[in-house]
Design an enzyme around this catalytic site. Structure first.
Site, PDB file in Angstrom:
ATOM      1  N   GLU A  47      18.360  44.160   7.701  1.00  0.00           N
ATOM      2  CA  GLU A  47      19.260  44.875   8.715  1.00  0.00           C
ATOM      3  C   GLU A  47      18.438  44.602   9.959  1.00  0.00           C
ATOM      4  O   GLU A  47      17.599  45.222  10.310  1.00  0.00           O
ATOM      5  CB  GLU A  47      19.242  46.336   8.605  1.00  0.00           C
ATOM      6  N   LYS A 106      25.009  55.960   4.912  1.00  0.00           N
ATOM      7  CA  LYS A 106      23.532  56.112   5.390  1.00  0.00           C
ATOM      8  C   LYS A 106      23.240  57.544   5.581  1.00  0.00           C
ATOM      9  O   LYS A 106      23.432  57.932   6.515  1.00  0.00           O
ATOM     10  CB  LYS A 106      23.195  55.112   6.447  1.00  0.00           C
TER      11      LYS A 106
END
Length: 217
Positions: free
Chosen positions: A43, A133
């Protein structure tokens, strides 16, 4: 279906490295070092200057391979579109943003918004977020997972912040689908020690394999 395929690769990756860096070159080098160590979820955060160029470089380098490259710290739909045009395969935000969710749905790209409360999680799920998340994970600890799954048993959670080699197994045992790891994995990159980054990544990959009951050899 593109989105389903990316989601299964994200779940298989298990550990998503949150890559920050002072510039594009450092972020790309760190990502190569992490993937070399066996952590295949990357990421690249938009706190990295020219993040979209870094994403494009990595997507080109690992095309057709197992590594899954996404964008993090995406605060709005404009940034999400930049990332997707650069080839990002998933979008991560520190908070939920409805416009970003819509854009990701349009392009069939998984959206992983940061949520802390059940209300935020429910809103995100309604907007089609596939993985939530849990951020910051350090504010809660693994015990939050069963508390969330009681009213929302179908939720897919990825804690980020506060996940370490020491507590990673506890998070997975609690029922998360993946974990986001940043700080301690990337610290050596700031000093230019990319071999050390690979070494730490290997430890995370080995720990994941152990958790999943896969033996190397």
């Amino acid at each position: 279906m593109k989105r389903v395929e990316i989601l299964s690769r994200l779940e298989k990756a298990g550990v998503i490295a949150v890559v920050r860096g002072k510039d594009q070159a450092e972020a790309v080098k760190a990502s190569h070092a992490i993937i070399e160590g066996g952590v295949i979820g990357i990421e690249v955060t938009f706190t990295v200057p020219n993040a979209q160029a870094a994403i494009q470089e990595l997507v080109d380098a690992y095309r057709g391979q197992e590594a899954v490259i996404g964008a993090g710290t995406v605060l709005d739909a404009v940034t999400a579109r930049l990332a997707i045009m650069a080839g990002a395969e998933f979008i991560v935000s520190p908070s939920f943003d409805a416009e970003t969710a819509e854009l990701c749905n349009l392009y069939q790209i998984p959206y992983l918004p940061g949520c802390m409360t059940i209300t935020e999680m429910q809103t995100a799920l309604k907007s089609g977020a596939d993985i939530i998340k849990l951020f910051p994970g350090s504010a809660y600890g693994p015990s939050i997972v069963s508390a969330v799954k009681a009213p929302l048993p179908h939720i897919n959670l990825m804690p980020t912040g506060g996940v370490s080699l020491e507590n990673m197994a506890t998070w997975f045992e609690a029922g998360v689908v993946a974990v986001g790891v940043g700080g301690n994995l990337l610290a050596p990159a700031a000093e230019g020690d990319f071999a050390k980054v690979t070494e730490i990544a290997q430890q995370y990959a080995a720990k994941l394999a152990e958790i999943r009951g896969i033996t190397h050899g």
